[in-house]
Design an enzyme around this catalytic site. Structure first.
Site, PDB file in Angstrom:
ATOM      1  CB  SER A  59      -0.949   0.015   1.198  1.00 60.05           C
ATOM      2  OG  SER A  59      -0.217   0.024   2.393  1.00 60.05           O
ATOM      3  CG  HIS A  98      -1.120   3.530   5.297  1.00 58.87           C
ATOM      4  ND1 HIS A  98      -2.451   3.250   5.235  1.00 58.87           N
ATOM      5  CD2 HIS A  98      -0.522   2.621   4.496  1.00 58.87           C
ATOM      6  CE1 HIS A  98      -2.651   2.201   4.434  1.00 58.87           C
ATOM      7  NE2 HIS A  98      -1.489   1.805   3.982  1.00 58.87           N
ATOM      8  CG  ASP A 125      -5.234   4.599   5.945  1.00 57.64           C
ATOM      9  OD1 ASP A 125      -5.350   4.326   4.744  1.00 57.64           O
ATOM     10  OD2 ASP A 125      -4.149   4.614   6.539  1.00 57.64           O
TER      11      ASP A 125
END
Lengths: 182, 174
Positions: A59, A98, A125
């Site tokens: 990701s 992230h 998210d």
């Protein structure tokens, strides 16, 4: 007379070999404990539960790929926008790497409300958070990515994927460390 | 005296430590390598609209959203050195509000992985991400700034953050 001479070295040899085995075991134990101490020391210095992590998903591509190693530092300072962080949603097991896209810092308490997003994901998210949760907070952040090594963590991924391989490698390593001299 | 296994193990351990030393040296050398990127962001317009349905964020229904129109002229090619894997270029709006002393919201970003594509020329571009405050209001905001930042990711070594340029902006009051 002759038998006395031959038996003595044999006894000495046996004693030495027991000592050798004991010292070998001690050496293995000291290697294991020093590795553990190093890990915990690093953990204390960075204020981060696990200061070295392996990336498990894609990701954050093209910055981080599966199997890359990240070095984390947590510290006590507030999170800044654009930083890549490792956070854990409450009551979930797997930490997520992230980037922080929104930061809102409260006036008096310095409490931070953060919104994260993976570089390779189309949207933020909120779909990964708990139901109804809109923000990640400072306490949820386990670490901030500082250093990077590509691909070096692939071995741990293979081992996690197949536990048999893990035990085989561990067994072979233990055998070698016990059998080999020096 | 030395068997094959020992030879293999010593060669690999020496090779690995040499590789580590080299990578460490590279990561040290390439920190703060001189760069002079050329940035200019020109804001044309801010429009505020109210309310937007959002599956995850129910407060969006009553929140104010700002839509910015801006030009970007940027030459980031000097930020690429031989240990640069990608530049994460992004624009944030930084502003204080009554309850929150510091708010940073990313409104636009671009991942650049090649030096050939590091020159940006964008006209009348809108924000890529929704811009709203954690509170509902954006009209009262004063002292807002548009900031161009770059986060560079190396092939090996330390991640670096840089603030390249900052512009004062005023939010529409009406």
């Amino acid at each position: 007379m002759g038998s006395k001479v031959t038996s003595k070295p044999a006894a000495v040899k046996q004693k030495q070999s027991i000592r050798q085995i004991l010292s070998q075991i001690l050496m293995v134990a000291s290697v294991l404990t020093s590795a553990f101490m190093l890990w915990k020391g690093l953990s204390l210095a960075t204020n981060c539960e696990s200061p070295v992590v392996v990336v498990l998903s894609g990701s954050m591509e093209p910055a981080f790929y599966r199997g890359d190693i990240l070095f984390l530092h947590n510290g006590y300072s507030p999170i800044e926008v654009g930083e890549v962080t490792v956070y854990k949603v409450k009551d979930r097991d797997i930490p997520i790497v992230h980037r922080v896209m929104n930061v809102h810092t409260e006036d008096k308490t310095n409490k931070q409300y953060l919104l994260t997003k993976g570089d390779n994901n189309p949207s933020d998210d909120r779909s990964l958070y708990n139901k109804g949760q809109l923000w990640v907070e400072r306490e949820d952040i386990l670490g901030r990515v500082r250093g990077y090594i590509p691909k070096a963590g692939m071995a741990t991924i293979y081992m996690n994927d197949s536990p048999k391989l893990k035990y085989a490698v561990l067994g072979v390593l233990c055998l070698f460390s016990l059998v080999s001299n020096e | 005296m030395y068997n094959v296994l020992q030879r293999i193990s010593s060669v690999t351990s020496f090779g690995l430590s040499a590789l580590m030393a080299m990578m460490f040296a590279i990561s040290i050398i390439t920190i703060n390598m001189s760069n002079n990127p050329d940035i200019s962001v020109k804001l044309h317009d801010i429009k505020i609209t109210k309310g937007r349905p959002d599956y995850f964020d129910k407060t969006s229904r009553n929140a104010e959203f700002a839509r910015l129109t801006f030009d970007i002229d940027a030459d980031l090619s000097s930020m690429f050195n031989w240990n640069t894997k990608q530049l994460f270029a992004y624009i944030t709006v930084d502003y204080p509000t009554a309850k929150k002393k510091n708010n940073n919201v990313v409104i636009w970003d671009r991942i650049i992985t090649k030096k050939q594509r590091s020159t940006l020329r964008m006209r009348k571009h809108h924000n890529k991400y929704l811009f709203r405050d954690i509170g509902l209001k954006l009209r009262d905001v004063e002292g807002a700034k548009l900031t161009f930042r770059v986060n560079s990711v190396p092939y090996f070594g330390i991640m670096q953050d840089q603030v390249l340029d900052s512009y004062d902006i005023t939010m529409p009051q009406i």
